[in-house]
Design a protein around this motif. Structure first.
Motif, PDB file in Angstrom:
ATOM      1  N   GLN A 119     -31.195 -13.722  22.104  1.00 15.53           N
ATOM      2  CA  GLN A 119     -32.355 -14.255  22.559  1.00 15.53           C
ATOM      3  C   GLN A 119     -33.473 -13.376  23.254  1.00 15.53           C
ATOM      4  O   GLN A 119     -34.521 -13.630  23.308  1.00 15.53           O
ATOM      5  CB  GLN A 119     -31.924 -15.342  23.925  1.00 15.53           C
ATOM      6  N   GLU A 120     -32.921 -12.335  23.681  1.00 15.57           N
ATOM      7  CA  GLU A 120     -34.013 -11.198  23.886  1.00 15.57           C
ATOM      8  C   GLU A 120     -34.843 -10.925  22.745  1.00 15.57           C
ATOM      9  O   GLU A 120     -35.784  -9.958  23.086  1.00 15.57           O
ATOM     10  CB  GLU A 120     -32.939  -9.795  24.491  1.00 15.57           C
ATOM     11  N   TYR A 121     -34.446 -10.955  21.677  1.00 16.90           N
ATOM     12  CA  TYR A 121     -35.203 -10.606  20.699  1.00 16.90           C
ATOM     13  C   TYR A 121     -36.333 -11.665  20.304  1.00 16.90           C
ATOM     14  O   TYR A 121     -36.241 -12.550  19.640  1.00 16.90           O
ATOM     15  CB  TYR A 121     -34.563 -10.491  19.224  1.00 16.90           C
ATOM     16  N   SER A 122     -37.229 -11.777  21.218  1.00 19.86           N
ATOM     17  CA  SER A 122     -38.204 -12.813  21.378  1.00 19.86           C
ATOM     18  C   SER A 122     -39.142 -12.913  19.996  1.00 19.86           C
ATOM     19  O   SER A 122     -39.865 -12.150  19.704  1.00 19.86           O
ATOM     20  CB  SER A 122     -39.194 -12.662  22.703  1.00 19.86           C
ATOM     21  N   MET A 123     -39.233 -14.137  19.641  1.00 25.01           N
ATOM     22  CA  MET A 123     -39.785 -14.287  18.378  1.00 25.01           C
ATOM     23  C   MET A 123     -40.640 -15.558  18.121  1.00 25.01           C
ATOM     24  O   MET A 123     -41.156 -15.784  17.117  1.00 25.01           O
ATOM     25  CB  MET A 123     -38.830 -14.375  16.932  1.00 25.01           C
ATOM     26  N   GLY A 124     -40.624 -16.416  19.097  1.00 22.73           N
ATOM     27  CA  GLY A 124     -41.492 -17.290  19.289  1.00 22.73           C
ATOM     28  C   GLY A 124     -41.027 -18.719  18.897  1.00 22.73           C
ATOM     29  O   GLY A 124     -41.855 -19.936  18.905  1.00 22.73           O
ATOM     30  N   TYR A 125     -39.642 -18.619  18.422  1.00 24.64           N
ATOM     31  CA  TYR A 125     -39.253 -20.015  18.160  1.00 24.64           C
ATOM     32  C   TYR A 125     -38.605 -20.648  19.343  1.00 24.64           C
ATOM     33  O   TYR A 125     -38.351 -20.200  20.276  1.00 24.64           O
ATOM     34  CB  TYR A 125     -37.891 -19.689  17.089  1.00 24.64           C
ATOM     35  N   ASN A 126     -38.600 -21.773  19.305  1.00 29.40           N
ATOM     36  CA  ASN A 126     -37.819 -22.960  20.194  1.00 29.40           C
ATOM     37  C   ASN A 126     -36.347 -22.598  20.301  1.00 29.40           C
ATOM     38  O   ASN A 126     -35.713 -21.878  19.227  1.00 29.40           O
ATOM     39  CB  ASN A 126     -38.049 -24.230  19.981  1.00 29.40           C
ATOM     40  N   ILE A 127     -35.827 -22.949  21.195  1.00 30.59           N
ATOM     41  CA  ILE A 127     -34.224 -22.623  21.397  1.00 30.59           C
ATOM     42  C   ILE A 127     -33.162 -23.197  20.435  1.00 30.59           C
ATOM     43  O   ILE A 127     -32.429 -22.584  20.063  1.00 30.59           O
ATOM     44  CB  ILE A 127     -33.769 -23.312  22.960  1.00 30.59           C
ATOM     45  N   GLU A 128     -33.467 -24.285  19.865  1.00 29.76           N
ATOM     46  CA  GLU A 128     -32.672 -24.906  18.698  1.00 29.76           C
ATOM     47  C   GLU A 128     -32.660 -23.854  17.554  1.00 29.76           C
ATOM     48  O   GLU A 128     -31.764 -23.633  16.771  1.00 29.76           O
ATOM     49  CB  GLU A 128     -33.082 -26.308  18.694  1.00 29.76           C
ATOM     50  N   ASP A 129     -34.182 -23.551  17.002  1.00 34.02           N
ATOM     51  CA  ASP A 129     -34.224 -22.870  15.876  1.00 34.02           C
ATOM     52  C   ASP A 129     -33.526 -21.575  16.168  1.00 34.02           C
ATOM     53  O   ASP A 129     -33.085 -20.674  15.196  1.00 34.02           O
ATOM     54  CB  ASP A 129     -35.891 -22.675  15.771  1.00 34.02           C
ATOM     55  N   MET A 130     -33.619 -20.849  17.582  1.00 35.20           N
ATOM     56  CA  MET A 130     -33.357 -19.602  17.651  1.00 35.20           C
ATOM     57  C   MET A 130     -31.656 -19.684  17.490  1.00 35.20           C
ATOM     58  O   MET A 130     -30.943 -18.818  16.912  1.00 35.20           O
ATOM     59  CB  MET A 130     -33.367 -19.320  18.954  1.00 35.20           C
ATOM     60  N   ALA A 131     -30.967 -20.995  17.745  1.00 39.91           N
ATOM     61  CA  ALA A 131     -29.493 -20.986  17.529  1.00 39.91           C
ATOM     62  C   ALA A 131     -29.060 -21.152  16.161  1.00 39.91           C
ATOM     63  O   ALA A 131     -28.391 -20.420  15.560  1.00 39.91           O
ATOM     64  CB  ALA A 131     -29.091 -22.299  18.048  1.00 39.91           C
ATOM     65  N   VAL A 132     -29.972 -21.621  15.458  1.00 45.19           N
ATOM     66  CA  VAL A 132     -29.898 -21.955  13.886  1.00 45.19           C
ATOM     67  C   VAL A 132     -30.026 -20.367  13.103  1.00 45.19           C
ATOM     68  O   VAL A 132     -29.203 -19.966  12.445  1.00 45.19           O
ATOM     69  CB  VAL A 132     -30.712 -22.837  13.142  1.00 45.19           C
ATOM     70  N   LEU A 133     -31.062 -19.652  13.754  1.00 42.10           N
ATOM     71  CA  LEU A 133     -31.193 -18.247  13.245  1.00 42.10           C
ATOM     72  C   LEU A 133     -30.136 -17.450  13.558  1.00 42.10           C
ATOM     73  O   LEU A 133     -29.573 -16.609  12.723  1.00 42.10           O
ATOM     74  CB  LEU A 133     -32.521 -17.658  13.773  1.00 42.10           C
ATOM     75  N   TYR A 134     -29.611 -17.312  14.612  1.00 41.34           N
ATOM     76  CA  TYR A 134     -28.326 -16.825  15.184  1.00 41.34           C
ATOM     77  C   TYR A 134     -27.019 -17.220  14.247  1.00 41.34           C
ATOM     78  O   TYR A 134     -26.389 -16.450  13.659  1.00 41.34           O
ATOM     79  CB  TYR A 134     -27.725 -17.402  16.627  1.00 41.34           C
ATOM     80  N   GLY A 135     -26.996 -18.586  13.909  1.00 41.89           N
ATOM     81  CA  GLY A 135     -26.170 -19.216  13.136  1.00 41.89           C
ATOM     82  C   GLY A 135     -25.965 -18.406  11.615  1.00 41.89           C
ATOM     83  O   GLY A 135     -24.979 -18.666  10.876  1.00 41.89           O
TER      84      GLY A 135
END
Length: 463
Positions: free
Chosen positions: A175-191
């Motif tokens: 999450q520290e790698y801020s990219m402007g996505y919402n939290i749900e999209d960040m979770a998918v990108l992590y996934g």
């Protein structure tokens, strides 16, 4: 862009500030950011950095010599040292000067010149231990680093002053790698990246979530399109059989007998292959939480989410992607199933959340290992699965993780309470995690109880 690894950098800098001999060992799977971390640490320090090659001893001596001369005699065109002994003797003479000696991909050097570990031991014991050299040995072969560098039988055993097993980023580090996505999209990108820094670096913030998935996985020129096969070719002598083992697990086979039958191997051979994949950080061996290791309940799962994603969605559709139908595959076969895929990813995020300091500091008891539990309910005569569980003699934590768009109803808590009745602990605590929201009825029920905790993905997000 460098982010994360704050703890590792603090520890390394604390060692360096002691101005005495230090020996740090780095290891971890490929692409996890070991070299980047070393480079960041060394950027303001005098450093001899040498990356060993998968070649001959002569080649590695030439490359190592150049790395030494580039630091100590940069203005001269110096010849290679005549031997590794000569090279290390030269470094002996520099030992009163503080500098970092970093040998990356050390297993390649040791394979080309097996005596190097004994040679390093001699120079550490007789010269370097009284100087200011900071030696860093780094390797991607975790079994080699654990056995041949850190192991009891290694010539270097007992010399290291620090060791770092570099892990993929947690979701909260990601999450520290801020990219402007919402939290749900960040979770998918992590996934889909598994927290692997090299894969994360390929995310393009100017693109949508869907476009990033397509350009990484569903384009023949994408960074992740051939990544599993490329990585296994680097690490394993017979990658085809390991590909089959991973495919068997990805298709739902989790027990040794089932995996071996699917692959067409004897159990003993398949067990060896699974152990090799475990050492690479690609597969994990699991037992039900709070239970001792038993062959009957042992299962195998894919450890790396990016591999899990590839083997579930990319591998079965290679031909269509090669024909330029990647976008169609993504739209019709992947996106409709992404929520189901994220179920296991979300379980892992919730587990990581329970280990966050903000959670452990206020935990109802000191929990150690947290894991999944599965087994028979003797009262209801049915099989049960619990997403997260931890406990001791008197206390038990049970968790349920729901990655769906609906509000979570009281039925989920009722089921969790029923599962809790299977266990004898006196104090039981129930955690429910949701992708989005909880129903008003469930929130009211949780408020009326002092042992129920509700957390949405937004609640878990870093503020």
């Amino acid at each position: 862009m460098f982010f994360g690894r704050k703890s590792e950098l603090q520890k390394l800098n604390a060692l360096y500030l002691q101005e005495s001999f230090q020996f740090a060992v780095f290891y971890g799977r490929r692409r996890v950011g070991k070299t980047t971390l070393i480079t960041k640490f060394c950027e303001d320090k005098k450093t001899v950095y040498f990356m060993a090659a998968e070649g001959t001893a002569k080649e590695n001596l030439e490359y190592f010599s150049k790395a030494v001369w580039d630091v100590f005699m940069p203005e001269k065109n110096m010849p290679s040292f005549g031997s590794f002994e000569e090279l290390l003797e030269f470094l002996d003479s520099c030992g009163n000067e503080q500098f970092v000696l970093a040998i990356d991909e050390y297993p390649y050097l040791a394979e080309s010149y097996p005596a190097i570990s004994s040679l390093l031991q001699k120079h550490i014991d007789h010269k370097w231990k009284n100087g200011k050299i900071m030696l860093i040995l780094c390797g991607s072969s975790m079994s080699f680093m654990e056995n041949q560098v850190l192991g009891y039988k290694s010539p270097l055993y007992g010399r290291r002053t620090a060791q770092f097993k570099i892990q993929p980023f947690t979701f909260f580090e990601f999450q520290e790698y801020s990219m402007g996505y919402n939290i749900e999209d960040m979770a998918v990108l992590y996934g889909i990246t598994g927290g692997i820094p090299e894969y994360i670096s390929r995310i393009r913030p100017e693109l949508s979530l869907e476009e990033n998935i397509r350009q990484l996985y569903f384009d023949p020129s994408g960074r992740m399109f051939e990544e599993p096969s490329n990585l296994m070719k680097q690490e394993l002598r017979n990658p085809a059989i390991y590909h089959s083992v991973i495919s068997a697990i990805a298709s739902g086979n989790s027990r040794l007998n089932d995996i071996a039958r699917k692959v067409g191997e004897e159990n003993s051979a398949c067990a060896n292959q699974l152990n090799a994949l475990i050492s690479l950080g690609l597969v994990k061996k699991e037992y039900p939480a709070l239970e001792n290791e038993t062959g009957r309940k042992t299962i195998y799962r894919l450890e790396d989410p990016s591999f899990r994603f590839w083997y579930r969605f990319v591998g079965p559709n290679i031909s269509n992607i090669m024909r330029g139908r990647g976008q169609e595959v993504l739209q019709k076969l992947v996106l409709p199933q992404i929520s189901h895929y994220m179920g296991e990813v979300f379980e892992n995020i919730c587990l990581q959340f329970l280990y966050e300091p903000r959670m452990t500091e206020k935990a109802p008891f000191f929990y150690g290992n947290i894991g999944r539990w599965w087994g028979n309910n003797p009262v209801l005569k049915r099989q049960e699965e619990i997403d997260l569980m931890a406990g001791d003699k008197d206390n038990l934590l049970l968790g349920e993780c729901k990655w769906n768009n609906q509000d979570i109803s009281p039925v989920v808590l009722t089921d969790l309470l029923t599962q809790g009745d299977m266990f004898p602990q006196k104090n039981k605590y129930f955690y429910i995690f949701a992708k989005r929201n909880f129903s008003q009825a469930l929130e009211e029920q949780a408020k009326a109880m002092d042992n129920v905790y509700l957390y949405s993905l937004k609640d878990m997000a870093l503020r």
